[in-house]
Structure formats: structure tokens, C-alpha cells
Motif scaffolding. Structure first.
Motif, PDB file in Angstrom:
ATOM      1  N   PHE A  71       0.747  -1.031   0.422  1.00  0.00           N
ATOM      2  CA  PHE A  71       0.040  -0.351  -0.192  1.00  0.00           C
ATOM      3  C   PHE A  71       0.656   0.759  -0.106  1.00  0.00           C
ATOM      4  O   PHE A  71       0.708   2.325  -0.664  1.00  0.00           O
ATOM      5  CB  PHE A  71      -0.862   0.114   1.634  1.00  0.00           C
ATOM      6  N   ILE A  72       1.620   0.922   0.917  1.00  0.00           N
ATOM      7  CA  ILE A  72       2.088   2.447   0.782  1.00  0.00           C
ATOM      8  C   ILE A  72       3.509   3.161  -0.070  1.00  0.00           C
ATOM      9  O   ILE A  72       3.932   3.270  -0.859  1.00  0.00           O
ATOM     10  CB  ILE A  72       4.097   2.472   2.283  1.00  0.00           C
ATOM     11  N   PHE A  73       4.053   1.222  -0.839  1.00  0.00           N
ATOM     12  CA  PHE A  73       4.393   1.557  -2.122  1.00  0.00           C
ATOM     13  C   PHE A  73       3.900   2.324  -3.390  1.00  0.00           C
ATOM     14  O   PHE A  73       4.206   2.919  -4.126  1.00  0.00           O
ATOM     15  CB  PHE A  73       5.686   0.154  -2.861  1.00  0.00           C
ATOM     16  N   LEU A  74       2.437   1.726  -3.776  1.00  0.00           N
ATOM     17  CA  LEU A  74       1.601   2.241  -4.597  1.00  0.00           C
ATOM     18  C   LEU A  74       1.218   3.002  -4.403  1.00  0.00           C
ATOM     19  O   LEU A  74       1.444   3.758  -5.568  1.00  0.00           O
ATOM     20  CB  LEU A  74       0.227   0.975  -4.538  1.00  0.00           C
ATOM     21  N   SER A  75       0.950   3.715  -3.711  1.00  0.00           N
ATOM     22  CA  SER A  75       0.303   4.690  -3.137  1.00  0.00           C
ATOM     23  C   SER A  75       1.247   5.809  -3.019  1.00  0.00           C
ATOM     24  O   SER A  75       1.092   7.318  -4.217  1.00  0.00           O
ATOM     25  CB  SER A  75      -0.216   5.587  -1.713  1.00  0.00           C
ATOM     26  N   THR A  76       2.386   5.538  -3.045  1.00  0.00           N
ATOM     27  CA  THR A  76       3.754   6.395  -3.606  1.00  0.00           C
ATOM     28  C   THR A  76       4.081   7.168  -4.611  1.00  0.00           C
ATOM     29  O   THR A  76       4.471   7.725  -5.284  1.00  0.00           O
ATOM     30  CB  THR A  76       4.520   6.000  -2.654  1.00  0.00           C
ATOM     31  N   ILE A  77       3.577   5.541  -5.796  1.00  0.00           N
ATOM     32  CA  ILE A  77       3.963   5.779  -6.967  1.00  0.00           C
ATOM     33  C   ILE A  77       2.983   6.428  -7.849  1.00  0.00           C
ATOM     34  O   ILE A  77       3.369   7.654  -8.676  1.00  0.00           O
ATOM     35  CB  ILE A  77       3.465   4.013  -7.536  1.00  0.00           C
ATOM     36  N   VAL A  78       1.672   6.069  -7.206  1.00  0.00           N
ATOM     37  CA  VAL A  78       0.735   6.887  -7.104  1.00  0.00           C
ATOM     38  C   VAL A  78       0.838   8.746  -7.581  1.00  0.00           C
ATOM     39  O   VAL A  78       0.925   9.502  -8.621  1.00  0.00           O
ATOM     40  CB  VAL A  78      -0.752   6.650  -6.904  1.00  0.00           C
ATOM     41  N   VAL A  79       1.181   9.155  -6.386  1.00  0.00           N
ATOM     42  CA  VAL A  79       1.663  10.570  -6.322  1.00  0.00           C
ATOM     43  C   VAL A  79       2.622  11.039  -6.977  1.00  0.00           C
ATOM     44  O   VAL A  79       1.987  12.437  -7.688  1.00  0.00           O
ATOM     45  CB  VAL A  79       1.373  10.510  -4.566  1.00  0.00           C
TER      46      VAL A  79
END
Length: 227
Positions: free
Chosen positions: A112-120
Motif C-alpha cells: 500500500f505504501i509503495f503503490l500510493s507513493t508511486i501514484v502520487v
């Protein structure tokens, strides 16, 4: 003000870790001693002449630093395997062990942390060019001068050209956002999973907390996304 901000961050991060990392049950003298080992041990490694590099330059690392990295990764993998074994043997009730929730938390939170960071990261860097074009259109319509702050500074230091008033300029400084994973973030995350009343787990807890403390003390609470 910056020091108070860091103190507040330390209190918040520490409180969250102490509560959700089960340290009220597992923290003891072993963990305390190993915190200092992790803190000063990692500090010693970080101060070696060949270790003053970033992860982005991995290909150019000294062979000694690569060996340290490989050994460190192997130790983390071995510790992870042992903690998964502890989770398997920890019974929530008569029918279920801690293994499934433990693995789900370990994988899903990280994902979750990784994907949310990539999205941002993607959103920020894709939005800047469009925003820049809109600013230019508005500026041209209102007869403003469009340039970056560096261009204005260079222009005003050129004695052969007319000095430009800042009020007549619309700046289009649009810094891109980069992804930078810091070691304090890695080991803070791992510290939530060294939660068992087991000597090896308590050693691991002290080491990861110590390395987390080193990262925060040396570099502060830097974000995953940086300009």
C-alpha cells in the motif's frame, strides 16, 4: 522551530511504534542494549570512507560496501524467516496462528505504501507540465513576463540588460518529485514485526530501532517523495 518539529515527530513515531509494535510486552534489557549496537554500529558503517554514497549509484559502489549490503540483506532475510516461524507458532486461539495476519500485514502495508507513493509520484510529475502550460497562457494574455527564478536572477545580474521587476514576472518553477527511500523508513517499518517475547526477536528489535534512530538523528524525518 525545526528542532521542536523533530521532537514532535519523534514522539509520534515512537508512540505509534511502542503501541502497535507490542513493545509494552516484549521490550526488555536485551532490546535496550541492542538499540545502542544498532545505532553506533550503523553509524560506524556509514562513516567508512567508501560508504558515503547513495543507493542510486549502486553500480559504482566499492566492492566492500557491496559485500556489506549483501550480508545485511541476508541477515534481514534470515531474521524475516525466523519471525515468520515465530508467527506460525504463536496461537491467537486454539485453531488459528498469527501467521496469516502477520504475513498479510507485512505484505499489504508495504504494498500500500509503495503503490500510493508511486501514484502520487506519477500524478505530481504528470501535472507539472500541464500546469506550466496554463500559467504561460495566462501570463501571455495578461502581458506578463514568463520565466523561472533562475532565469530572472541571471537576467538581473547581467549589466548589459534591463533589470526586470519581480512584480512583472510569473514564475514557472515546477520541480519534479523524486522517489527516495531512506533507511530510517525501512527499519521503522521492520520494527513493527519484531514483536515477540523471544531473545532473537528482541535482539532484532533493538537493532532495527537503533538503525531507525541513526537515520532520524543523522538526516531527519525525510519524506519518501522529495524534490
Amino acid at each position: 522551530a525545526k528542532h521542536y518539529h523533530h521532537l514532535f515527530d519523534t514522539f509520534i513515531y515512537g508512540t505509534v511504534l511502542f503501541i502497535f509494535g507490542n513493545y509494552s510486552q516484549s521490550f526488555n534489557w536485551i532490546t535496550s542494549v541492542c538499540i545502542f549496537l544498532g545505532l553506533f554500529g550503523f553509524a560506524w558503517i556509514a562513516e567508512l570512507p567508501f560508504s558515503k554514497v547513495s543507493l542510486g549509484s549502486l553500480k559504482n559502489w566499492d566492492i566492500r560496501l557491496k559485500i556489506i549490503l549483501v550480508v545485511g540483506v541476508l541477515v534481514i532475510v534470515a531474521a524475516a524467516g525466523y519471525h515468520i516461524y515465530l508467527a506460525y507458532n504463536f496461537q491467537i486461539d486454539e485453531e488459528q496462528s498469527l501467521l496469516l495476519p502477520y504475513l498479510l500485514a507485512l505484505c499489504c502495508i508495504c504494498l500500500f505504501i509503495f503503490l500510493s507513493t508511486i501514484v502520487v509520484y506519477k500524478y505530481q510529475n504528470m501535472s507539472f507540465p500541464n500546469l506550466k502550460r496554463r500559467i504561460i497562457r495566462v501570463g501571455e494574455r495578461n502581458r506578463h513576463i514568463i520565466m523561472t527564478r533562475d532565469e530572472l536572477e541571471e537576467r538581473n545580474h547581467d549589466n548589459t540588460r534591463e533589470v526586470i521587476n519581480v512584480d512583472d514576472v510569473i514564475f514557472i518553477d515546477m520541480p519534479e518529485v523524486g522517489f527516495h527511500l531512506h533507511h530510517w523508513q525501512i527499519f521503522y517499518y521492520l520494527a513493527f514485526f519484531t514483536r515477540f517475547n523471544d531473545p532473537i526477536s528482541q535482539v532484532c528489535a533493538g537493532l532495527v530501532i537503533g538503525i531507525f534512530m541513526h537515520g532520524v538523528s543523522a538526516y531527519g524525518f525525510h519524506d519518501l517523495l522529495e524534490e
